[in-house]
Design a protein around this motif. Sequence first.
Motif, PDB file in Angstrom:
ATOM      1  N   MET A  82      -8.765 -36.249   1.827  1.00 38.01           N
ATOM      2  CA  MET A  82      -9.643 -37.323   2.295  1.00 38.01           C
ATOM      3  C   MET A  82      -9.029 -38.755   1.865  1.00 38.01           C
ATOM      4  SD  MET A  82     -12.731 -38.866  -0.293  1.00 38.01           S
ATOM      5  CE  MET A  82     -13.618 -37.105   0.081  1.00 38.01           C
ATOM      6  N   ALA A  83      -8.963 -39.713   2.803  1.00 39.50           N
ATOM      7  CA  ALA A  83      -8.161 -40.812   2.866  1.00 39.50           C
ATOM      8  C   ALA A  83      -8.829 -41.875   1.428  1.00 39.50           C
ATOM      9  CB  ALA A  83      -8.328 -41.562   4.407  1.00 39.50           C
ATOM     10  N   PRO A  84      -7.925 -42.681   1.250  1.00 41.24           N
ATOM     11  CA  PRO A  84      -8.644 -43.770   0.210  1.00 41.24           C
ATOM     12  C   PRO A  84      -9.589 -44.821   0.827  1.00 41.24           C
ATOM     13  CG  PRO A  84      -6.239 -44.423   0.868  1.00 41.24           C
ATOM     14  CD  PRO A  84      -6.400 -42.995   1.618  1.00 41.24           C
ATOM     15  N   PRO A  85     -10.608 -45.055   0.089  1.00 37.86           N
ATOM     16  CA  PRO A  85     -11.538 -45.891   0.842  1.00 37.86           C
ATOM     17  C   PRO A  85     -10.990 -46.975   1.227  1.00 37.86           C
ATOM     18  CG  PRO A  85     -12.297 -44.834  -1.217  1.00 37.86           C
ATOM     19  CD  PRO A  85     -10.695 -44.657  -1.327  1.00 37.86           C
ATOM     20  N   PHE A  86      -9.862 -47.634   0.740  1.00 34.06           N
ATOM     21  CA  PHE A  86      -9.616 -48.993   1.305  1.00 34.06           C
ATOM     22  C   PHE A  86      -7.826 -49.008   1.284  1.00 34.06           C
ATOM     23  CE2 PHE A  86     -13.711 -49.593  -0.794  1.00 34.06           C
ATOM     24  CZ  PHE A  86     -14.155 -50.070   0.074  1.00 34.06           C
ATOM     25  N   ARG A  87      -7.250 -49.725   2.002  1.00 35.52           N
ATOM     26  CA  ARG A  87      -5.936 -49.897   2.100  1.00 35.52           C
ATOM     27  C   ARG A  87      -5.336 -50.974   1.009  1.00 35.52           C
ATOM     28  NH1 ARG A  87      -2.594 -46.497   5.423  1.00 35.52           N
ATOM     29  NH2 ARG A  87      -3.909 -46.315   7.643  1.00 35.52           N
ATOM     30  N   ALA A  88      -6.457 -51.845   0.634  1.00 33.44           N
ATOM     31  CA  ALA A  88      -6.180 -52.718  -0.581  1.00 33.44           C
ATOM     32  C   ALA A  88      -7.135 -52.195  -1.534  1.00 33.44           C
ATOM     33  CB  ALA A  88      -6.449 -54.334  -0.039  1.00 33.44           C
ATOM     34  N   GLU A  89      -6.453 -51.938  -2.656  1.00 29.00           N
ATOM     35  CA  GLU A  89      -7.216 -51.317  -3.944  1.00 29.00           C
ATOM     36  C   GLU A  89      -7.108 -52.356  -5.156  1.00 29.00           C
ATOM     37  OE1 GLU A  89      -8.966 -48.300  -5.030  1.00 29.00           O
ATOM     38  OE2 GLU A  89      -9.036 -47.248  -3.327  1.00 29.00           O
ATOM     39  N   GLN A  90      -7.970 -52.124  -6.082  1.00 30.40           N
ATOM     40  CA  GLN A  90      -7.639 -52.457  -7.442  1.00 30.40           C
ATOM     41  C   GLN A  90      -7.781 -51.295  -8.533  1.00 30.40           C
ATOM     42  OE1 GLN A  90     -10.540 -54.864  -9.687  1.00 30.40           O
ATOM     43  NE2 GLN A  90     -12.101 -54.473  -8.223  1.00 30.40           N
ATOM     44  N   ILE A  91      -6.883 -51.523  -9.579  1.00 26.69           N
ATOM     45  CA  ILE A  91      -6.846 -50.311 -10.358  1.00 26.69           C
ATOM     46  C   ILE A  91      -7.792 -50.044 -11.615  1.00 26.69           C
ATOM     47  CG2 ILE A  91      -5.354 -49.389 -11.962  1.00 26.69           C
ATOM     48  CD1 ILE A  91      -4.400 -48.999  -9.256  1.00 26.69           C
ATOM     49  N   GLY A  92      -8.622 -51.308 -11.700  1.00 28.25           N
ATOM     50  CA  GLY A  92      -9.793 -51.044 -12.626  1.00 28.25           C
ATOM     51  C   GLY A  92     -10.140 -52.223 -13.671  1.00 28.25           C
ATOM     52  N   SER A  93      -9.281 -52.509 -14.740  1.00 27.11           N
ATOM     53  CA  SER A  93      -9.790 -53.486 -15.647  1.00 27.11           C
ATOM     54  C   SER A  93      -9.472 -54.831 -15.227  1.00 27.11           C
ATOM     55  CB  SER A  93      -8.819 -53.361 -16.935  1.00 27.11           C
ATOM     56  OG  SER A  93      -7.461 -53.248 -16.701  1.00 27.11           O
ATOM     57  N   LEU A  94     -10.250 -55.718 -15.502  1.00 27.88           N
ATOM     58  CA  LEU A  94     -10.228 -57.045 -15.253  1.00 27.88           C
ATOM     59  C   LEU A  94     -10.179 -57.904 -16.658  1.00 27.88           C
ATOM     60  CD1 LEU A  94     -12.800 -57.487 -12.503  1.00 27.88           C
ATOM     61  CD2 LEU A  94     -10.249 -57.366 -12.088  1.00 27.88           C
ATOM     62  N   LEU A  95      -9.480 -59.056 -16.715  1.00 27.46           N
ATOM     63  CA  LEU A  95      -9.354 -59.807 -17.752  1.00 27.46           C
ATOM     64  C   LEU A  95     -10.824 -60.284 -18.280  1.00 27.46           C
ATOM     65  CD1 LEU A  95      -6.930 -62.605 -17.097  1.00 27.46           C
ATOM     66  CD2 LEU A  95      -6.322 -60.450 -18.160  1.00 27.46           C
ATOM     67  N   ARG A  96     -11.049 -60.006 -19.589  1.00 27.85           N
ATOM     68  CA  ARG A  96     -12.665 -60.213 -20.195  1.00 27.85           C
ATOM     69  C   ARG A  96     -12.736 -61.578 -20.471  1.00 27.85           C
ATOM     70  NH1 ARG A  96     -10.540 -54.634 -19.937  1.00 27.85           N
ATOM     71  NH2 ARG A  96     -11.642 -53.542 -20.980  1.00 27.85           N
ATOM     72  N   ALA A 101      -2.382 -56.143   2.699  1.00 28.61           N
ATOM     73  CA  ALA A 101      -2.937 -54.883   3.558  1.00 28.61           C
ATOM     74  C   ALA A 101      -3.255 -55.426   4.931  1.00 28.61           C
ATOM     75  CB  ALA A 101      -4.168 -54.504   2.720  1.00 28.61           C
ATOM     76  N   GLU A 102      -3.782 -56.742   5.183  1.00 24.37           N
ATOM     77  CA  GLU A 102      -4.260 -57.294   6.396  1.00 24.37           C
ATOM     78  C   GLU A 102      -3.147 -57.338   7.324  1.00 24.37           C
ATOM     79  OE1 GLU A 102      -6.661 -60.695   6.052  1.00 24.37           O
ATOM     80  OE2 GLU A 102      -8.236 -59.346   4.917  1.00 24.37           O
ATOM     81  N   ARG A 103      -2.032 -57.842   6.580  1.00 26.52           N
ATOM     82  CA  ARG A 103      -0.711 -58.065   7.336  1.00 26.52           C
ATOM     83  C   ARG A 103      -0.235 -56.809   7.861  1.00 26.52           C
ATOM     84  NH1 ARG A 103       4.910 -61.282   5.812  1.00 26.52           N
ATOM     85  NH2 ARG A 103       3.396 -63.317   5.839  1.00 26.52           N
ATOM     86  N   ILE A 104      -0.123 -55.689   7.061  1.00 27.14           N
ATOM     87  CA  ILE A 104       0.326 -54.679   7.410  1.00 27.14           C
ATOM     88  C   ILE A 104      -0.329 -53.703   8.690  1.00 27.14           C
ATOM     89  CG2 ILE A 104       1.300 -52.243   7.020  1.00 27.14           C
ATOM     90  CD1 ILE A 104       2.135 -53.559   4.252  1.00 27.14           C
ATOM     91  N   TRP A 105      -1.798 -53.715   8.300  1.00 27.62           N
ATOM     92  CA  TRP A 105      -2.712 -52.756   8.897  1.00 27.62           C
ATOM     93  C   TRP A 105      -3.857 -53.264   9.727  1.00 27.62           C
ATOM     94  CZ3 TRP A 105      -1.373 -51.338   3.512  1.00 27.62           C
ATOM     95  CH2 TRP A 105      -0.627 -50.418   3.518  1.00 27.62           C
ATOM     96  N   GLY A 106      -3.936 -54.865   9.497  1.00 28.08           N
ATOM     97  CA  GLY A 106      -5.033 -55.428  10.104  1.00 28.08           C
ATOM     98  C   GLY A 106      -6.188 -55.590   9.591  1.00 28.08           C
ATOM     99  N   ARG A 107      -7.295 -56.382  10.091  1.00 28.58           N
ATOM    100  CA  ARG A 107      -8.445 -56.619   9.462  1.00 28.58           C
ATOM    101  C   ARG A 107      -9.382 -55.369   9.533  1.00 28.58           C
ATOM    102  NH1 ARG A 107      -9.917 -61.501   7.402  1.00 28.58           N
ATOM    103  NH2 ARG A 107      -8.343 -63.175   7.968  1.00 28.58           N
ATOM    104  N   THR A 108      -9.077 -54.290  10.213  1.00 27.82           N
ATOM    105  CA  THR A 108      -9.976 -53.168  10.620  1.00 27.82           C
ATOM    106  C   THR A 108      -9.529 -51.934   9.703  1.00 27.82           C
ATOM    107  OG1 THR A 108      -8.637 -52.368  12.415  1.00 27.82           O
ATOM    108  CG2 THR A 108     -10.636 -53.830  12.861  1.00 27.82           C
ATOM    109  N   ALA A 109      -8.190 -52.033   8.822  1.00 32.36           N
ATOM    110  CA  ALA A 109      -7.927 -51.083   8.084  1.00 32.36           C
ATOM    111  C   ALA A 109      -8.602 -50.963   6.805  1.00 32.36           C
ATOM    112  CB  ALA A 109      -6.274 -51.464   7.995  1.00 32.36           C
ATOM    113  N   GLY A 110      -9.747 -51.046   6.746  1.00 35.07           N
ATOM    114  CA  GLY A 110     -10.441 -50.612   5.327  1.00 35.07           C
ATOM    115  C   GLY A 110     -10.725 -51.769   4.279  1.00 35.07           C
ATOM    116  N   VAL A 111     -10.396 -53.047   4.989  1.00 40.14           N
ATOM    117  CA  VAL A 111     -10.462 -54.195   4.132  1.00 40.14           C
ATOM    118  C   VAL A 111     -11.639 -54.771   4.583  1.00 40.14           C
ATOM    119  CG1 VAL A 111      -9.385 -56.363   3.380  1.00 40.14           C
ATOM    120  CG2 VAL A 111      -7.802 -54.362   3.788  1.00 40.14           C
ATOM    121  N   PRO A 112     -12.691 -55.162   3.593  1.00 36.81           N
ATOM    122  CA  PRO A 112     -14.108 -55.558   3.880  1.00 36.81           C
ATOM    123  C   PRO A 112     -13.778 -56.707   4.499  1.00 36.81           C
ATOM    124  CG  PRO A 112     -14.129 -54.611   2.100  1.00 36.81           C
ATOM    125  CD  PRO A 112     -12.718 -54.589   2.223  1.00 36.81           C
TER     126      PRO A 112
END
Length: 394
Positions: free
Chosen positions: A1-15, A383-394
């Motif tokens: 299964m492909a990852p949902p997005f080419r540009a991801e985040q890992i989880g935690s944000l600054l509280r 991600a947009e530079r490498i894969w373009g705007r249609t590569a899973g980036v909203p």
Amino acid sequence: MAPPFRAEQIGSLLRPDELVAARAAAGHLVSYTTEPVPDALRKITEDAIAGAVEQQLQRKVRPIMSGEYERTIYYSGFFERLHGFEIVPDVPVPAGLRNGLPVVNVMIRNGMTAREAVIAVDKIRYVESPYLADWEYLRSLVPPAEWKECKITIPPITWQHLQLRAGTAFTDRSPYSTDKEYFADLAQAYAQELRTLYDAGLRSIQVDDPQLLYFVTDEFRLGCRADGIDPDELLELYIWAHNQCLVGRPADLHVGIHLCRGNMPGSTHIISGSYERIARRLFTGLDFDTFYLEYDTERAGDFQPLRYLPVGKNVVLGVVSTKSPEMESLDELEARVYAAADVLDTTLGVSPQCGFSSISRGRGIGMTDGKMWEKLQLVQNLAERIWGRTAGVP
């Protein structure tokens, strides 16, 4: 299964400061607790999560996540909610921890003489979902059509077993006499949690395991041998345990694993070293769809270990640092991604190398909310530079 997005985040944000202060005022600072969250703290937490989700929606940051605002540390809230575990608040450092454990050096340097743990004292059973309520609140903040754009994190099945002194993850009061018996029941609980979350609409889960990379260090491997344990056999046990969690998972549930080198407050990492020493076993042995890997500095080594990734697996390269506020060069990041692509033949994505605050009171030196969102935007731009705007980036 492909990852949902080419540009991801890992989880935690600054509280937000308000959330950190409210948690301190309520005394909810421990890693493990079964005490209910006070109403006032719950309201502040939910408001903070709603604010973070709104920022992600406005900035088109995906996947949509809670920032782990509901947790004091990335692994809290899971083990202690399973039947059979008991919270031990004062495991001595270093005597109660595994020989050669790299994080012990950081604990001693920070003046820690004890730490919390959860130990199996009875048969491990899944009686209620640890994270269902957290997911239900997160999904309430987005339209149902966008639930597939969300992700939550869970701790690794190996967390307690690898931390604690060899042979102490379960006691004589439990029914377990072997590590495999312990992991078999714990994995069944994990599998039930995956199914519960899936049935509630979640389609992407990330397992955070910073400890598997301890096996690249001589320090940890020598510690295993001092305990009479073959480190390669222990790694095989952990690969098996991880895979047992995935048995029977739905075909359209994406599950990835994040493998980093530690994310302590003050821009502190735990280890350095290439994936090379264990890459073949991890990448060919683990049944996860995606590997979220840390590649932001020279401490991660080169991209050569990626040659072991089988066709059909995915890798998300953590090339943007959450430890440093300095903004990376987009040109240099692009060059690094292409260098990685030369080594492998599988689906690529990009992300920060870790979360921004794995511990609620921690952050990288100089890291601010503004810098955090800039970094996440930088990942999107890459991600947009490498894969373009249609590569899973909203």
